[in-house]
Design a protein around this motif. Structure first.
Motif, PDB file in Angstrom:
ATOM      1  N   PRO A   1       4.525 -18.458 -69.546  1.00  0.00           N
ATOM      2  CA  PRO A   1       5.448 -19.567 -69.252  1.00  0.00           C
ATOM      3  C   PRO A   1       5.038 -20.830 -70.004  1.00  0.00           C
ATOM      4  CG  PRO A   1       3.998 -19.145 -67.378  1.00  0.00           C
ATOM      5  CD  PRO A   1       3.775 -18.019 -68.351  1.00  0.00           C
ATOM      6  N   GLU A   2       6.052 -21.557 -70.446  1.00  0.00           N
ATOM      7  CA  GLU A   2       5.757 -22.805 -71.151  1.00  0.00           C
ATOM      8  C   GLU A   2       5.156 -23.814 -70.189  1.00  0.00           C
ATOM      9  OE1 GLU A   2       9.078 -25.486 -72.052  1.00  0.00           O
ATOM     10  OE2 GLU A   2      10.400 -23.999 -71.136  1.00  0.00           O
ATOM     11  N   SER A   3       4.309 -24.656 -70.730  1.00  0.00           N
ATOM     12  CA  SER A   3       3.686 -25.685 -69.910  1.00  0.00           C
ATOM     13  C   SER A   3       4.690 -26.772 -69.558  1.00  0.00           C
ATOM     14  CB  SER A   3       2.496 -26.302 -70.650  1.00  0.00           C
ATOM     15  OG  SER A   3       1.972 -27.388 -69.906  1.00  0.00           O
ATOM     16  N   LEU A   4       4.725 -27.122 -68.276  1.00  0.00           N
ATOM     17  CA  LEU A   4       5.597 -28.215 -67.815  1.00  0.00           C
ATOM     18  C   LEU A   4       4.772 -29.425 -67.380  1.00  0.00           C
ATOM     19  CD1 LEU A   4       8.236 -26.215 -65.730  1.00  0.00           C
ATOM     20  CD2 LEU A   4       8.459 -27.111 -68.043  1.00  0.00           C
ATOM     21  N   ALA A   5       3.467 -29.390 -67.712  1.00  0.00           N
ATOM     22  CA  ALA A   5       2.589 -30.475 -67.272  1.00  0.00           C
ATOM     23  C   ALA A   5       3.063 -31.826 -67.811  1.00  0.00           C
ATOM     24  CB  ALA A   5       1.162 -30.198 -67.733  1.00  0.00           C
ATOM     25  N   GLU A   6       3.409 -31.866 -69.088  1.00  0.00           N
ATOM     26  CA  GLU A   6       3.849 -33.131 -69.683  1.00  0.00           C
ATOM     27  C   GLU A   6       5.180 -33.580 -69.089  1.00  0.00           C
ATOM     28  OE1 GLU A   6       4.480 -35.138 -74.132  1.00  0.00           O
ATOM     29  OE2 GLU A   6       4.395 -32.954 -73.900  1.00  0.00           O
ATOM     30  N   VAL A   7       6.052 -32.605 -68.820  1.00  0.00           N
ATOM     31  CA  VAL A   7       7.358 -32.925 -68.244  1.00  0.00           C
ATOM     32  C   VAL A   7       7.210 -33.569 -66.872  1.00  0.00           C
ATOM     33  CG1 VAL A   7       9.440 -31.878 -67.254  1.00  0.00           C
ATOM     34  CG2 VAL A   7       8.655 -31.189 -69.535  1.00  0.00           C
ATOM     35  N   PHE A   8       6.439 -32.958 -66.001  1.00  0.00           N
ATOM     36  CA  PHE A   8       6.305 -33.490 -64.645  1.00  0.00           C
ATOM     37  C   PHE A   8       5.417 -34.732 -64.620  1.00  0.00           C
ATOM     38  CE2 PHE A   8       8.153 -29.458 -63.370  1.00  0.00           C
ATOM     39  CZ  PHE A   8       8.933 -29.846 -62.294  1.00  0.00           C
ATOM     40  N   ARG A   9       4.514 -34.853 -65.576  1.00  0.00           N
ATOM     41  CA  ARG A   9       3.729 -36.094 -65.668  1.00  0.00           C
ATOM     42  C   ARG A   9       4.647 -37.273 -65.999  1.00  0.00           C
ATOM     43  NH1 ARG A   9       0.765 -34.877 -69.783  1.00  0.00           N
ATOM     44  NH2 ARG A   9      -0.581 -33.529 -68.521  1.00  0.00           N
TER      45      ARG A   9
ATOM     46  N   ARG B   1      12.842 -41.211 -52.760  1.00  0.00           N
ATOM     47  CA  ARG B   1      11.964 -41.408 -53.900  1.00  0.00           C
ATOM     48  C   ARG B   1      10.496 -41.417 -53.482  1.00  0.00           C
ATOM     49  NH1 ARG B   1      14.897 -44.852 -58.609  1.00  0.00           N
ATOM     50  NH2 ARG B   1      16.942 -43.863 -58.444  1.00  0.00           N
ATOM     51  N   HIS B   2      10.201 -42.030 -52.367  1.00  0.00           N
ATOM     52  CA  HIS B   2       8.825 -41.985 -51.857  1.00  0.00           C
ATOM     53  C   HIS B   2       8.428 -40.550 -51.503  1.00  0.00           C
ATOM     54  CE1 HIS B   2       7.593 -46.202 -51.652  1.00  0.00           C
ATOM     55  NE2 HIS B   2       8.857 -46.499 -51.342  1.00  0.00           N
ATOM     56  N   TRP B   3       9.326 -39.848 -50.848  1.00  0.00           N
ATOM     57  CA  TRP B   3       9.064 -38.447 -50.497  1.00  0.00           C
ATOM     58  C   TRP B   3       8.862 -37.603 -51.751  1.00  0.00           C
ATOM     59  CZ3 TRP B   3      12.471 -34.495 -51.959  1.00  0.00           C
ATOM     60  CH2 TRP B   3      12.166 -33.219 -51.459  1.00  0.00           C
ATOM     61  N   LEU B   4       9.695 -37.837 -52.756  1.00  0.00           N
ATOM     62  CA  LEU B   4       9.624 -37.061 -53.990  1.00  0.00           C
ATOM     63  C   LEU B   4       8.323 -37.339 -54.734  1.00  0.00           C
ATOM     64  CD1 LEU B   4      10.775 -35.163 -56.053  1.00  0.00           C
ATOM     65  CD2 LEU B   4      12.235 -37.011 -56.906  1.00  0.00           C
ATOM     66  N   LEU B   5       7.879 -38.589 -54.750  1.00  0.00           N
ATOM     67  CA  LEU B   5       6.623 -38.912 -55.414  1.00  0.00           C
ATOM     68  C   LEU B   5       5.456 -38.204 -54.728  1.00  0.00           C
ATOM     69  CD1 LEU B   5       5.134 -40.508 -57.586  1.00  0.00           C
ATOM     70  CD2 LEU B   5       4.934 -42.408 -55.955  1.00  0.00           C
ATOM     71  N   THR B   6       5.475 -38.206 -53.393  1.00  0.00           N
ATOM     72  CA  THR B   6       4.421 -37.498 -52.654  1.00  0.00           C
ATOM     73  C   THR B   6       4.436 -36.008 -52.989  1.00  0.00           C
ATOM     74  OG1 THR B   6       4.558 -39.083 -50.828  1.00  0.00           O
ATOM     75  CG2 THR B   6       3.539 -36.952 -50.353  1.00  0.00           C
ATOM     76  N   ARG B   7       5.618 -35.453 -53.096  1.00  0.00           N
ATOM     77  CA  ARG B   7       5.768 -34.029 -53.409  1.00  0.00           C
ATOM     78  C   ARG B   7       5.217 -33.712 -54.810  1.00  0.00           C
ATOM     79  NH1 ARG B   7       9.308 -29.970 -51.603  1.00  0.00           N
ATOM     80  NH2 ARG B   7       9.760 -28.383 -53.182  1.00  0.00           N
ATOM     81  N   LEU B   8       5.562 -34.573 -55.772  1.00  0.00           N
ATOM     82  CA  LEU B   8       5.093 -34.354 -57.139  1.00  0.00           C
ATOM     83  C   LEU B   8       3.573 -34.493 -57.231  1.00  0.00           C
ATOM     84  CD1 LEU B   8       7.839 -36.301 -59.127  1.00  0.00           C
ATOM     85  CD2 LEU B   8       7.549 -33.819 -59.000  1.00  0.00           C
ATOM     86  N   GLU B   9       3.025 -35.480 -56.549  1.00  0.00           N
ATOM     87  CA  GLU B   9       1.574 -35.697 -56.584  1.00  0.00           C
ATOM     88  C   GLU B   9       0.827 -34.553 -55.910  1.00  0.00           C
ATOM     89  OE1 GLU B   9       1.404 -40.586 -56.774  1.00  0.00           O
ATOM     90  OE2 GLU B   9       1.298 -39.569 -54.824  1.00  0.00           O
ATOM     91  N   ALA B  10       1.413 -33.965 -54.864  1.00  0.00           N
ATOM     92  CA  ALA B  10       0.766 -32.852 -54.173  1.00  0.00           C
ATOM     93  C   ALA B  10       0.666 -31.624 -55.064  1.00  0.00           C
ATOM     94  CB  ALA B  10       1.537 -32.507 -52.896  1.00  0.00           C
ATOM     95  N   ALA B  11       1.621 -31.490 -55.967  1.00  0.00           N
ATOM     96  CA  ALA B  11       1.632 -30.325 -56.864  1.00  0.00           C
ATOM     97  C   ALA B  11       0.986 -30.617 -58.209  1.00  0.00           C
ATOM     98  CB  ALA B  11       3.079 -29.863 -57.073  1.00  0.00           C
ATOM     99  N   ASP B  12       0.437 -31.812 -58.375  1.00  0.00           N
ATOM    100  CA  ASP B  12      -0.085 -32.223 -59.676  1.00  0.00           C
ATOM    101  C   ASP B  12      -1.513 -31.738 -59.865  1.00  0.00           C
ATOM    102  OD1 ASP B  12      -0.449 -33.403 -62.116  1.00  0.00           O
ATOM    103  OD2 ASP B  12      -0.886 -35.397 -61.299  1.00  0.00           O
ATOM    104  N   ASP B  13      -1.648 -30.484 -60.220  1.00  0.00           N
ATOM    105  CA  ASP B  13      -2.954 -29.905 -60.548  1.00  0.00           C
ATOM    106  C   ASP B  13      -2.748 -28.947 -61.711  1.00  0.00           C
ATOM    107  OD1 ASP B  13      -5.382 -28.505 -60.730  1.00  0.00           O
ATOM    108  OD2 ASP B  13      -5.780 -28.775 -58.598  1.00  0.00           O
TER     109      ASP B  13
END
Length: 314
Positions: free
Chosen positions: A293-301, A262-274
């Motif tokens: 492509p549909e926006s997935l910003a809200e989904v990953f947020r 979960r810590h690794w996954l959070l780091t991964r998500l934050e690295a791609a959060d732009d």
């Protein structure tokens, strides 16, 4: 009598061809359509062959040929079909240019652009296909150069190039201008470089899983349902969604589904959060006429917030 021996005055030619007397005199003086004869008083007279020659000159001029090209045709130095082909090619370039300028003006009108923005828009829009591709290739080179990032992702970046059509719509020109500005933005370049460095670090740790379209689909489906149902990321109802997603990531990456994941996954998500990274692909789709492509910003947020809310429990 076939009329071949009939001689016409300049006024007669003007009425028959629709040209002005001044234009006919000009063509006579330049030698394109010399008079057949002159009267005793010095007035010019033209026969039917001169009339036909003048008619051809008028037609070629209306098609945009210049006088030297017309002279070569009349003097049989260059076949008419060769001149026509060359001129048609030149006209095609002019037509493409005019269509592009029209699209730029429409985009300026829709955006309410300033003079400076219009100048930039026109400059970027006039780039050739090769220059547009080179601009994006330079961006990819700077972002991923020298790093062992995900090769499938890098290949996708290099293969997806902007191809502005010959008759672009205003929104395509506007999208290209936005993309051109984006790939030259130092802050965006630095952000993508950080993403590439994260990918390289993952590969150094043994990740060889490539792209994860199926995993993205799972996130879209599960989180999309949660959003539709109004589930807040920090609520108890979000826990089973997060559990299902971490299990899916654990299976995909061959890792235990534990606190470290979960810590690794959070780091991964934050690295791609732009959001600009997602916008990059949307702009490419608009330019190239692909489905956007549909926006997935809200989904990953939502996923990031829900995962972060549960890290203290780990």
């Amino acid at each position: 009598m076939d009329g071949s021996d009939t001689l016409y005055s300049i006024g007669d030619l003007a009425r028959r061809t629709g040209l002005t007397v001044k234009a006919i005199r000009f063509y006579a003086d330049t030698g394109l359509v010399p008079p057949t004869d002159r009267t005793a008083a010095g007035y010019r007279r033209y026969d039917v062959h001169a009339l036909a020659r003048l008619d051809l000159v008028r037609t070629l001029r209306e098609l945009g040929l210049d006088l030297p090209a017309i002279r070569r045709v009349l003097e049989r130095e260059t076949p008419l079909h060769e001149v026509a082909a060359a001129h048609a090619e030149a006209l095609e370039v002019q037509i493409r240019t005019l269509r592009l300028r029209r699209a730029v003006l429409l985009a300026v009108a829709q955006r309410g652009s300033t003079p400076e923005e219009m100048k930039l828009m026109h400059k970027l829009a006039e780039l050739s296909d090769a220059e547009r591709r080179r601009l994006v290739h330079d961006f990819v080179d700077e972002a991923f150069g020298g790093l062992d990032a995900n090769p499938e992702f890098v290949a996708m970046m290099r293969s997806a190039m902007p191809e502005l059509p010959d008759e672009p719509r205003a929104e395509q020109v506007e999208a290209w201008v936005e993309l051109g500005e984006l790939v030259q933005d130092p802050d965006f370049r630095a952000a993508v470089r950080r993403m590439a460095e994260h990918q390289a670090a993952e590969r150094a740790d043994g990740d060889r899983t490539g792209l994860h379209h199926a995993l993205t689909g799972t996130v879209r489906s599960l989180v999309g349902t949660a959003l539709t149902d109004g589930v807040a990321p920090g609520s108890p109802d979000a826990a089973p969604v997060v559990a299902s997603l971490t299990a899916a990531y654990a299976e995909t990456f061959g890792r235990p589904d534990d606190a470290a994941l979960r810590h690794w996954l959070l780091t991964r998500l934050e690295a791609a959060d732009d959001p600009r990274a997602e916008r990059y692909w949307q702009l490419l789709a608009i330019i190239n006429g692909w489905p956007v492509p549909e926006s997935l910003a809200e989904v990953f947020r939502w996923f990031t917030e829900a995962l972060r809310a549960r890290l203290p429990e780990c």
